[in-house]
Motif scaffolding. Structure first.
Motif, PDB file in Angstrom:
ATOM      1  N   ALA A  50       0.931  -1.244   0.054  1.00  0.00           N
ATOM      2  CA  ALA A  50       0.101   0.137  -0.121  1.00  0.00           C
ATOM      3  C   ALA A  50       0.764   1.245  -0.044  1.00  0.00           C
ATOM      4  CB  ALA A  50      -1.078   0.143   1.184  1.00  0.00           C
ATOM      5  N   GLU A  51       1.527   1.638  -0.951  1.00  0.00           N
ATOM      6  CA  GLU A  51       2.361   2.788  -1.277  1.00  0.00           C
ATOM      7  C   GLU A  51       3.583   2.926  -0.329  1.00  0.00           C
ATOM      8  OE1 GLU A  51       1.867   4.931  -3.892  1.00  0.00           O
ATOM      9  OE2 GLU A  51       0.214   3.371  -4.409  1.00  0.00           O
ATOM     10  N   THR A  52       3.855   1.683   0.356  1.00  0.00           N
ATOM     11  CA  THR A  52       5.293   2.122   1.304  1.00  0.00           C
ATOM     12  C   THR A  52       6.000   0.579   0.925  1.00  0.00           C
ATOM     13  OG1 THR A  52       4.073   0.564   2.944  1.00  0.00           O
ATOM     14  CG2 THR A  52       3.999   3.079   3.119  1.00  0.00           C
ATOM     15  N   ILE A  53       7.472   1.046   1.360  1.00  0.00           N
ATOM     16  CA  ILE A  53       8.429  -0.172   0.916  1.00  0.00           C
ATOM     17  C   ILE A  53       8.959  -0.323   2.358  1.00  0.00           C
ATOM     18  CG2 ILE A  53      10.638  -0.883   0.069  1.00  0.00           C
ATOM     19  CD1 ILE A  53       8.556  -0.157  -1.860  1.00  0.00           C
ATOM     20  N   HIS A  54       8.837  -1.517   2.990  1.00  0.00           N
ATOM     21  CA  HIS A  54       9.471  -2.063   4.124  1.00  0.00           C
ATOM     22  C   HIS A  54      10.908  -2.622   4.055  1.00  0.00           C
ATOM     23  CE1 HIS A  54       5.583  -0.802   5.838  1.00  0.00           C
ATOM     24  NE2 HIS A  54       5.181  -1.492   4.913  1.00  0.00           N
ATOM     25  N   LEU A  55      11.766  -2.345   4.989  1.00  0.00           N
ATOM     26  CA  LEU A  55      13.089  -3.149   5.030  1.00  0.00           C
ATOM     27  C   LEU A  55      13.461  -3.513   6.277  1.00  0.00           C
ATOM     28  CD1 LEU A  55      15.188  -0.352   3.088  1.00  0.00           C
ATOM     29  CD2 LEU A  55      14.381  -2.507   2.049  1.00  0.00           C
ATOM     30  N   THR A  56      14.040  -4.791   6.486  1.00  0.00           N
ATOM     31  CA  THR A  56      14.602  -5.202   7.550  1.00  0.00           C
ATOM     32  C   THR A  56      15.843  -6.114   7.430  1.00  0.00           C
ATOM     33  OG1 THR A  56      14.067  -6.455   9.838  1.00  0.00           O
ATOM     34  CG2 THR A  56      13.148  -7.123   7.666  1.00  0.00           C
ATOM     35  N   GLU A  57      16.525  -6.349   8.629  1.00  0.00           N
ATOM     36  CA  GLU A  57      17.688  -6.971   8.488  1.00  0.00           C
ATOM     37  C   GLU A  57      17.643  -8.257   9.267  1.00  0.00           C
ATOM     38  OE1 GLU A  57      21.758  -8.042   9.414  1.00  0.00           O
ATOM     39  OE2 GLU A  57      21.142  -6.420  10.371  1.00  0.00           O
ATOM     40  N   SER A  58      17.966  -9.534   8.772  1.00  0.00           N
ATOM     41  CA  SER A  58      17.637 -10.647   9.309  1.00  0.00           C
ATOM     42  C   SER A  58      18.334 -10.764  10.830  1.00  0.00           C
ATOM     43  CB  SER A  58      18.157 -11.756   8.591  1.00  0.00           C
ATOM     44  OG  SER A  58      19.369 -11.707   8.133  1.00  0.00           O
ATOM     45  N   SER A  59      19.500 -10.330  10.917  1.00  0.00           N
ATOM     46  CA  SER A  59      20.349 -10.440  12.264  1.00  0.00           C
ATOM     47  C   SER A  59      19.898  -9.453  13.275  1.00  0.00           C
ATOM     48  CB  SER A  59      21.805 -10.226  12.094  1.00  0.00           C
ATOM     49  OG  SER A  59      22.107  -9.110  11.598  1.00  0.00           O
ATOM     50  N   ASP A  60      18.982  -8.587  12.953  1.00  0.00           N
ATOM     51  CA  ASP A  60      18.466  -7.546  13.962  1.00  0.00           C
ATOM     52  C   ASP A  60      17.634  -8.080  14.904  1.00  0.00           C
ATOM     53  OD1 ASP A  60      17.895  -5.305  15.402  1.00  0.00           O
ATOM     54  OD2 ASP A  60      16.647  -4.272  13.794  1.00  0.00           O
ATOM     55  N   PRO A  61      18.152  -8.324  16.249  1.00  0.00           N
ATOM     56  CA  PRO A  61      17.117  -8.853  17.248  1.00  0.00           C
ATOM     57  C   PRO A  61      15.981  -8.046  17.736  1.00  0.00           C
ATOM     58  CG  PRO A  61      19.297  -7.894  18.454  1.00  0.00           C
ATOM     59  CD  PRO A  61      19.303  -7.852  16.763  1.00  0.00           C
ATOM     60  N   ALA A  62      15.799  -6.756  17.493  1.00  0.00           N
ATOM     61  CA  ALA A  62      14.811  -5.955  17.659  1.00  0.00           C
ATOM     62  C   ALA A  62      13.810  -6.181  16.659  1.00  0.00           C
ATOM     63  CB  ALA A  62      15.349  -4.567  17.950  1.00  0.00           C
ATOM     64  N   ARG A  63      14.379  -6.454  15.364  1.00  0.00           N
ATOM     65  CA  ARG A  63      13.387  -6.593  14.219  1.00  0.00           C
ATOM     66  C   ARG A  63      12.636  -5.280  13.964  1.00  0.00           C
ATOM     67  NH1 ARG A  63      12.345 -12.083  12.779  1.00  0.00           N
ATOM     68  NH2 ARG A  63      12.923 -13.382  14.592  1.00  0.00           N
ATOM     69  N   VAL A  64      13.815  -4.137  13.821  1.00  0.00           N
ATOM     70  CA  VAL A  64      13.344  -3.074  13.337  1.00  0.00           C
ATOM     71  C   VAL A  64      13.181  -3.077  11.887  1.00  0.00           C
ATOM     72  CG1 VAL A  64      14.116  -0.420  13.211  1.00  0.00           C
ATOM     73  CG2 VAL A  64      14.403  -1.907  15.204  1.00  0.00           C
ATOM     74  N   ILE A  65      11.861  -2.364  11.560  1.00  0.00           N
ATOM     75  CA  ILE A  65      11.373  -2.396  10.100  1.00  0.00           C
ATOM     76  C   ILE A  65      11.659  -0.629   9.709  1.00  0.00           C
ATOM     77  CG2 ILE A  65       9.496  -2.734   8.641  1.00  0.00           C
ATOM     78  CD1 ILE A  65       8.649  -4.783  10.319  1.00  0.00           C
ATOM     79  N   LEU A  66      12.432  -0.351   8.647  1.00  0.00           N
ATOM     80  CA  LEU A  66      12.393   0.895   8.133  1.00  0.00           C
ATOM     81  C   LEU A  66      11.126   1.099   7.058  1.00  0.00           C
ATOM     82  CD1 LEU A  66      13.958   3.532   7.579  1.00  0.00           C
ATOM     83  CD2 LEU A  66      14.992   2.218   5.844  1.00  0.00           C
ATOM     84  N   THR A  67      10.655   2.075   7.003  1.00  0.00           N
ATOM     85  CA  THR A  67       9.478   2.077   6.122  1.00  0.00           C
ATOM     86  C   THR A  67       9.782   3.428   5.268  1.00  0.00           C
ATOM     87  OG1 THR A  67       7.786   1.236   7.675  1.00  0.00           O
ATOM     88  CG2 THR A  67       6.946   2.498   5.855  1.00  0.00           C
ATOM     89  N   ALA A  68       9.470   3.194   4.016  1.00  0.00           N
ATOM     90  CA  ALA A  68       9.888   4.345   3.078  1.00  0.00           C
ATOM     91  C   ALA A  68       8.787   4.498   1.895  1.00  0.00           C
ATOM     92  CB  ALA A  68      11.018   4.292   2.511  1.00  0.00           C
ATOM     93  N   ALA A  69       8.468   5.878   1.512  1.00  0.00           N
ATOM     94  CA  ALA A  69       7.659   5.997   0.186  1.00  0.00           C
ATOM     95  C   ALA A  69       8.530   5.559  -0.983  1.00  0.00           C
ATOM     96  CB  ALA A  69       7.410   7.440   0.045  1.00  0.00           C
ATOM     97  N   PRO A  70       7.709   4.924  -1.850  1.00  0.00           N
ATOM     98  CA  PRO A  70       8.761   4.474  -3.165  1.00  0.00           C
ATOM     99  C   PRO A  70       9.577   5.415  -3.742  1.00  0.00           C
ATOM    100  CG  PRO A  70       6.362   3.833  -3.174  1.00  0.00           C
ATOM    101  CD  PRO A  70       6.399   4.746  -2.153  1.00  0.00           C
ATOM    102  N   ALA A  71       9.332   6.632  -3.853  1.00  0.00           N
ATOM    103  CA  ALA A  71      10.228   7.766  -4.245  1.00  0.00           C
ATOM    104  C   ALA A  71      11.395   7.826  -3.460  1.00  0.00           C
ATOM    105  CB  ALA A  71       9.603   9.035  -4.573  1.00  0.00           C
ATOM    106  N   ALA A  72      11.326   7.640  -2.152  1.00  0.00           N
ATOM    107  CA  ALA A  72      12.468   7.673  -1.323  1.00  0.00           C
ATOM    108  C   ALA A  72      13.294   6.513  -1.334  1.00  0.00           C
ATOM    109  CB  ALA A  72      11.874   7.885   0.073  1.00  0.00           C
TER     110      ALA A  72
END
Length: 61
Positions: free
Chosen positions: A24-46
């Motif tokens: 829904a108009e967002t891109i989500h990134l995460t890193e597999s070794s991050d114990p906190a499972r932080v998710i970075l959210t960005a607009a497609p243009a960003a």
């Protein structure tokens, strides 16, 4: 709906990997070794701008 994460094609077996999903108009990134499972959210243009910068600054192999 559960996001469908895709692992980076640059990730070797067993390595710490970047995962991406789109929803829904967002891109989500995460890193597999991050114990906190932080998710970075960005607009497609960003996200496109972020990838463009990485491609410009990455060493040529």
């Amino acid at each position: 709906m559960t996001p469908r994460w895709q692992k980076s094609s640059y990730c070797s077996e067993g390595a710490s990997c970047v995962h991406v999903t789109a929803a829904a108009e967002t891109i989500h990134l995460t890193e597999s070794s991050d114990p906190a499972r932080v998710i970075l959210t960005a607009a497609p243009a960003a996200f496109d701008a972020f990838i463009a910068v990485l491609k410009e600054e990455s060493p040529r192999v």
